[in-house]
Design an enzyme around this catalytic site. Structure first.
Site, PDB file in Angstrom:
ATOM      1  N   ASP A 138     -17.207   8.945  -6.316  1.00  0.00           N
ATOM      2  CA  ASP A 138     -16.220   9.982  -6.278  1.00  0.00           C
ATOM      3  C   ASP A 138     -15.827  10.352  -7.519  1.00  0.00           C
ATOM      4  OD1 ASP A 138     -14.628  11.931  -5.400  1.00  0.00           O
ATOM      5  OD2 ASP A 138     -12.919  10.691  -5.247  1.00  0.00           O
ATOM      6  N   LYS A 176       2.635  -3.899 -18.353  1.00  0.00           N
ATOM      7  CA  LYS A 176       2.914  -2.753 -17.456  1.00  0.00           C
ATOM      8  C   LYS A 176       1.440  -2.914 -16.610  1.00  0.00           C
ATOM      9  CE  LYS A 176       4.707   1.347 -19.391  1.00  0.00           C
ATOM     10  NZ  LYS A 176       4.576   2.503 -20.062  1.00  0.00           N
TER      11      LYS A 176
END
Lengths: 228, 353
Positions: free
Chosen positions: A126, A26
């Site tokens: 951030d 994935k």
């Protein structure tokens, strides 16, 4: 290379995240999109530099065993990074429903991870709750989205990471701030190589730097005395 | 809207608001009409102090306020068509702002309240900017972008307070433009016919030049940008086109920074409304950028119109009304001004969440 793109997984602030499969594994495709509000010239420099930094820092962190998605393929020309898919939910969605023990372990884990990252002279830029993924089954936490990250030996940058985290909790779950920060700092002190006290002091300094912070005004104390 | 709290009120409610935090001395009046169950702004008079040279001199501005206060008050009452004895309460902006200026408004408010035996309501200037925007567009739970000469911040409402998601770490955006145009010799005046000098100067330019872009998470820093722009401007003092390029790039960079953090906050919070308030809300380029950004995320956008974007008395009166129905007031002898009174300190019982 059998690449199969499944669906648009998430629409972030600056990129579209698409889930897919690569060689049976994935993956996540992160595509930094053009912004209609930016001048095209700025926009191009922007997307290129941010993609480059993110890829570079992701690989360095991954090699140093920090919990981040492994970068697999980078396409600078189109501002695309293909990386490992992480099972997990955003901490910003979870924090309100977490019980106190869960919250404590998450905060402690995050403290540890952040400490290792800062010891490598890397800041995130951030570090908010939306950029932290929690995997409920193996209790691991992952830090994602390194578009604003960078290298620095200045503790100011590390302190800003902690300041941003603190403020993001204050905005989303103000009543959980104290417990979270206590455990975070515990984890952070264990893994950060530098002087933790110095960093935390800078965090406080940054908070006071905000506009109209009254504690900065020493006279206030005098005035309060006068009123009484 | 306020029916459930005001169930048994029989007469109309009038609130007078006084604003004097910075360059504007303003008085506004709001009326709550019992029969129509509606809230209306019925007067909004102001007088702005324009410096002859340099920026705002607090003492000069305060002097201006003292001189114009009686006139502005008289005009506001005339426009509203009411006498002072009909007024239910006096609302005053006690902060944040410049000390000498705040004192003028506070003195007038204390006098009116004690002489006419009226309730005195303390109002936070930043809250007032937001409340008037929400009132004008009937927004319930917006992402707030507050940009003026004294503030640059992004906030949401949570647990009966405004919470700040991101703000400037040094100078505000309005201050950046004012300082830059002043240093290169264009200002004062800062605004000509509703157009800021930076926009006028930007029209001379064609080309974009890279300038420092400082975004730290959801926080901004404009001081490095200002210094870099000033250094470049010094080299091209007499070259109108080159100067225009710098203005254009300065504005573009500063707005891009703001829109980027706004966008990040919008995605983080998933709000459906975006509200731009404060003096810089009248800037059409910022508006265009924000409209383009909100369209991508399917959020509603609104910005306060110029009349209510800059400092004004109506917004103080309006916030005063909200406080009045929740019975918030103080004794005149305790109505001290607060130069530093952060937005996120104020507890606001009328917020829905």
């Amino acid at each position: 290379m059998a690449t199969q793109l499944v669906n648009v997984f998430d629409k972030g602030a600056e990129s579209v995240i698409i889930q897919g499969e690569l060689l049976g594994k994935k993956i996540i495709v992160k595509y930094r999109v053009k912004k209609p509000y930016r001048h095209p010239k700025f926009d191009e420099i922007f997307r290129k530099t941010r993609t480059k930094t993110e890829a570079k820092i992701l690989s360095e962190l991954y090699m140093n065993k920090v919990n981040v998605p492994a970068p697999l393929i980078v396409d600078l020309k189109n501002s695309i990074i293909i990386m490992e898919h992480i099972e997990g939910q955003k901490l910003s969605d979870l924090i309100e429903y977490m019980d106190i023990e869960e919250l404590k372990t998450t905060a402690y884990q995050l403290g540890l991870q952040t400490g290792i990252m800062h010891s490598l002279n890397i800041y995130h830029g951030d570090l908010t709750l939306a950029n932290i993924l929690v995997n409920k089954s193996n209790k691991k936490i992952y830090i994602i989205d390194f578009g604003l990250a960078g290298y620095s030996r200045d503790i100011e940058e590390y302190a800003i990471d902690i300041h941003l985290l603190r403020r993001s909790i204050l905005a989303l779950a103000p009543d959980k701030l104290d417990v979270f920060m206590e455990k975070f700092i515990k984890g952070y002190s264990e893994s950060y190589h530098g002087n933790v006290h110095e960093v935390l002091q800078r965090v406080e300094e940054i908070r006071l730097r905000g506009r109209y912070v009254e504690e900065r005004l020493k006279k206030k104390m005098l005035r309060d005395k006068y009123i009484e | 809207m306020y029916v459930d709290i005001l169930g048994n009120v029989k007469d109309n409610i009038y609130i007078l608001g006084i604003e004097s935090t910075s360059h504007t001395f303003g008085i506004g009046v709001v009326e709550y009409n019992v029969r129509e169950k509606s809230l209306k702004i019925i007067a909004n008079e102001y007088d702005r102090y324009v410096p002859m040279k340099g920026g705002i001199h607090p003492r000069e501005a305060a002097l201006h306020h003292t001189r114009t206060a009686p006139q502005v008050l008289r005009k506001a009452l005339e426009r509203a068509g009411i006498k002072i004895k009909n007024i239910n309460a006096i609302a005053v902006a006690l902060g944040p702002g410049l000390g000498p200026c705040l004192r003028v408004g506070a003195s007038l408010a204390r006098f009116l309240a004690s002489y006419y035996k009226l309730k005195l309501i303390p109002v936070n200037h930043a809250v007032a900017h937001i409340e008037i925007g929400k009132y004008l567009f009937n927004f319930k739970d917006p992402l707030i972008i507050y940009v003026s000469g004294g503030n640059t911040l992004i906030a949401i409402q949570k647990n009966k307070k405004y919470r700040i998601l991101g703000e400037t770490l040094d100078i505000p955006l309005g201050n950046l433009f004012d300082t830059f145009t002043r240093e290169i010799g264009l200002s004062p005046p800062y605004v000509i016919d509703g157009k800021h000098q930076i926009d006028i100067c930007a029209e001379w330019g064609k080309e974009f030049i890279p300038l420092p872009y400082t975004v730290k998470g959801s926080d901004l820093s404009f001081s490095g940008l200002l210094t870099a722009a000033l250094i470049q401007a010094k080299e091209y003092k007499n070259n109108k086109e080159k100067l225009g390029n710098i203005c254009l790039s300065l504005r573009e960079t500063a707005f891009n920074m703001l829109v980027e953090v706004a966008e990040r906050s919008l995605v983080l919070t998933g709000k459906k409304e975006v509200l731009l308030v404060g003096g810089v809300a009248s800037n059409k380029y910022l508006r265009e950028k924000l409209i383009a950004m909100t369209r991508v995320h399917g959020a509603k956008y609104a910005g306060t119109p110029p009349e209510y974007a800059g400092d004004n008395g109506a917004m103080i009166a309006l916030t005063g009304f909200l406080s009045y129905i929740y019975n918030i007031h103080i004794e005149p002898e305790k109505a001290f001004i607060r130069q530093r009174w952060r937005l996120d300190e104020v507890e606001l019982p009328w917020l829905p969440n």
